[in-house]
Design a protein around this motif. Structure first.
Motif, PDB file in Angstrom:
ATOM      1  N   SER A  94       0.858  -1.283  -0.015  1.00 25.70           N
ATOM      2  CA  SER A  94       0.062  -0.106   0.015  1.00 25.70           C
ATOM      3  C   SER A  94       0.880   1.216   0.110  1.00 25.70           C
ATOM      4  N   VAL A  95       0.291   2.282  -0.333  1.00 22.85           N
ATOM      5  CA  VAL A  95       1.192   3.558  -0.611  1.00 22.85           C
ATOM      6  C   VAL A  95       0.319   4.771   0.098  1.00 22.85           C
ATOM      7  N   GLN A  96       1.111   5.780   0.965  1.00 26.45           N
ATOM      8  CA  GLN A  96       0.442   6.804   1.514  1.00 26.45           C
ATOM      9  C   GLN A  96       1.371   7.828   0.902  1.00 26.45           C
ATOM     10  N   PHE A  97       0.728   8.851   0.376  1.00 25.02           N
ATOM     11  CA  PHE A  97       1.285  10.024  -0.402  1.00 25.02           C
ATOM     12  C   PHE A  97       1.353  11.220   0.580  1.00 25.02           C
ATOM     13  N   PHE A  98       2.575  12.139   0.313  1.00 28.41           N
ATOM     14  CA  PHE A  98       2.648  13.291   1.251  1.00 28.41           C
ATOM     15  C   PHE A  98       3.151  14.291   0.302  1.00 28.41           C
ATOM     16  N   ASP A  99       2.919  15.758   0.422  1.00 29.09           N
ATOM     17  CA  ASP A  99       3.505  16.720  -0.224  1.00 29.09           C
ATOM     18  C   ASP A  99       4.969  17.210   0.143  1.00 29.09           C
ATOM     19  N   GLU A 100       5.230  18.303  -0.199  1.00 24.95           N
ATOM     20  CA  GLU A 100       6.581  18.772  -0.215  1.00 24.95           C
ATOM     21  C   GLU A 100       6.985  18.983   1.163  1.00 24.95           C
ATOM     22  N   LYS A 101       5.993  19.297   2.057  1.00 25.43           N
ATOM     23  CA  LYS A 101       6.168  19.581   3.339  1.00 25.43           C
ATOM     24  C   LYS A 101       5.687  18.281   4.234  1.00 25.43           C
ATOM     25  N   MET A 102       5.506  17.218   3.553  1.00 25.51           N
ATOM     26  CA  MET A 102       5.181  15.685   4.225  1.00 25.51           C
ATOM     27  C   MET A 102       3.878  15.951   4.859  1.00 25.51           C
ATOM     28  N   ARG A 103       2.847  16.620   4.370  1.00 26.90           N
ATOM     29  CA  ARG A 103       1.582  16.690   4.837  1.00 26.90           C
ATOM     30  C   ARG A 103       0.973  15.667   4.143  1.00 26.90           C
ATOM     31  N   PRO A 104      -0.025  14.655   4.651  1.00 24.71           N
ATOM     32  CA  PRO A 104      -0.436  13.685   3.904  1.00 24.71           C
ATOM     33  C   PRO A 104      -1.460  13.995   2.792  1.00 24.71           C
ATOM     34  N   ILE A 105      -1.685  13.256   1.858  1.00 23.79           N
ATOM     35  CA  ILE A 105      -2.452  13.632   0.823  1.00 23.79           C
ATOM     36  C   ILE A 105      -3.580  12.285   0.828  1.00 23.79           C
ATOM     37  N   LEU A 108      -5.201  10.779  -6.316  1.00 24.02           N
ATOM     38  CA  LEU A 108      -5.241  11.731  -5.160  1.00 24.02           C
ATOM     39  C   LEU A 108      -6.047  12.684  -5.226  1.00 24.02           C
ATOM     40  N   GLN A 109      -6.267  13.406  -4.017  1.00 22.29           N
ATOM     41  CA  GLN A 109      -7.457  14.335  -3.883  1.00 22.29           C
ATOM     42  C   GLN A 109      -6.772  15.853  -4.088  1.00 22.29           C
ATOM     43  N   LYS A 110      -5.339  15.957  -4.141  1.00 23.58           N
ATOM     44  CA  LYS A 110      -4.689  17.236  -4.553  1.00 23.58           C
ATOM     45  C   LYS A 110      -3.593  16.962  -5.372  1.00 23.58           C
ATOM     46  N   ARG A 111      -3.026  18.162  -6.025  1.00 23.52           N
ATOM     47  CA  ARG A 111      -1.812  17.695  -6.961  1.00 23.52           C
ATOM     48  C   ARG A 111      -0.690  18.788  -6.566  1.00 23.52           C
ATOM     49  N   PRO A 112       0.169  18.223  -5.525  1.00 24.48           N
ATOM     50  CA  PRO A 112       1.381  19.184  -4.936  1.00 24.48           C
ATOM     51  C   PRO A 112       2.242  19.401  -6.220  1.00 24.48           C
ATOM     52  N   SER A 113       3.463  20.297  -5.982  1.00 21.19           N
ATOM     53  CA  SER A 113       4.415  20.594  -6.647  1.00 21.19           C
ATOM     54  C   SER A 113       5.401  19.234  -6.522  1.00 21.19           C
ATOM     55  N   THR A 114       5.514  18.586  -5.363  1.00 20.69           N
ATOM     56  CA  THR A 114       6.451  17.438  -5.229  1.00 20.69           C
ATOM     57  C   THR A 114       5.427  16.322  -4.589  1.00 20.69           C
ATOM     58  N   VAL A 115       5.832  15.265  -5.019  1.00 15.98           N
ATOM     59  CA  VAL A 115       5.025  14.017  -4.552  1.00 15.98           C
ATOM     60  C   VAL A 115       5.819  12.982  -3.809  1.00 15.98           C
ATOM     61  N   ASN A 116       5.659  12.868  -2.504  1.00 16.78           N
ATOM     62  CA  ASN A 116       6.489  11.971  -1.682  1.00 16.78           C
ATOM     63  C   ASN A 116       5.358  10.824  -1.561  1.00 16.78           C
ATOM     64  N   ALA A 117       6.112   9.582  -1.313  1.00 16.66           N
ATOM     65  CA  ALA A 117       5.406   8.267  -0.981  1.00 16.66           C
ATOM     66  C   ALA A 117       6.035   7.415  -0.033  1.00 16.66           C
ATOM     67  N   VAL A 118       5.130   6.828   0.769  1.00 19.85           N
ATOM     68  CA  VAL A 118       5.736   5.852   1.742  1.00 19.85           C
ATOM     69  C   VAL A 118       5.013   4.478   1.533  1.00 19.85           C
ATOM     70  N   PHE A 119       5.812   3.473   1.325  1.00 17.11           N
ATOM     71  CA  PHE A 119       5.239   1.949   1.028  1.00 17.11           C
ATOM     72  C   PHE A 119       5.244   1.233   2.273  1.00 17.11           C
TER      73      PHE A 119
END
Length: 262
Positions: free
Chosen positions: A192-203, A222-233
């Motif tokens: 599974s994947v959890q997404f975060f924005d450039e400030k590591m706020r959950p998406i 994703l419910q929003k499109r940040p400038s940078t997408v980070n992911a934790v698997f």
């Protein structure tokens, strides 16, 4: 009167498994066609075919076998008189059967390219394979995704490929990311994947899965499109494994026998 070509095949099996492996046994072989048979009788067409098939049974005295990492399989075929031989990786081989028989025993059947007419009747096959003994739930570090098809994330021993990025039309979701993973062997993993924005706020995201042939794809909307997408698997990864190494000394002979037929 007809002639029956017979194959006399002698395997001398030498093993150098890890300390955890108590027994590795050659339980079957075949030269020739793509199906597996437990007989030494073959026909001339089979003998001229370009592969050798062998089956190994590995039994361990500690750790419960949970699978075999087919991508780890390596073979080297050294014909008589050669010093270097020919190396094969998992992409060159066909794993026809890989099966966990019980908690301690696994079965591995491999088809390896082998042209008797070119390589001759005597050769040594050196090989190794990684057997998975224990697994546990794991979590990756935050990974900054490169939002381009072909970006690969390696989770322990298995890769997840970012196969698609889309800005959906007429959709409440501003961004969709698709991951692909092969499900053609026993190493298929759930993740599974959890997404975060450039400030590591959950998406927040919604996931949909589908399978085409042997390819498993999961699309995250994703419910929003940040400038940078980070992911934790989050996934199930290998915590204990054992590499089994083996040598097969092959001595092949084709014998023509004469038999009366009515």
């Amino acid at each position: 009167m007809r002639k029956l070509p017979l194959l006399a095949l002698l395997f001398t099996v030498l093993f150098s498994p890890s300390a955890r492996a108590t027994n590795v046994e050659l339980v079957g072989f075949h030269i020739g066609s793509e199906y597996f048979i437990l007989t030494e009788e073959i026909n001339s067409d089979d003998f001229r075919a370009r592969q050798i098939i062998f089956v190994l049974k590995c039994t361990f005295n500690e750790g419960q076998i949970s699978g075999i990492n087919e991508d780890s399989i390596r073979l080297r075929v050294i014909p008589e008189g050669s010093t270097s031989g020919i190396s094969y990786s998992a992409n060159d081989l066909s794993v026809l059967v890989t099966e966990v028989l019980d908690d301690r025993t696994a079965l591995l059947q491999i088809s390896c390219p082998y042209d008797v007419n070119v390589l001759g009747t005597k050769a040594e096959i050196q090989g190794e394979v990684l057997v998975i003994l224990e697994e546990e739930e794991k979590q990756s570090r935050p990974i900054q995704l490169k939002l381009e098809p072909g970006f690969e994330i390696m989770l322990d021993t298995f890769p997840v490929l970012l196969s698609g990025v889309e800005i959906p039309k007429n959709s409440p979701y501003p961004l969709a990311i698709t991951f692909r993973m092969s499900k053609g062997n026993n190493n298929e993993r759930k993740y599974s994947v959890q997404f975060f924005d450039e400030k590591m706020r959950p998406i927040a995201s919604d996931r949909s899965d589908y399978v085409i042939d042997d390819i498993h794809e999961a699309t995250y909307n994703l419910q929003k499109r940040p400038s940078t997408v980070n992911a934790v698997f989050k996934y199930v990864g290998v915590s204990k494994s054992s590499t089994v190494k083996f040598n097969l000394d092959c001595d092949l002979n084709l014998v023509n026998m004469t038999q009366d037929s009515e």
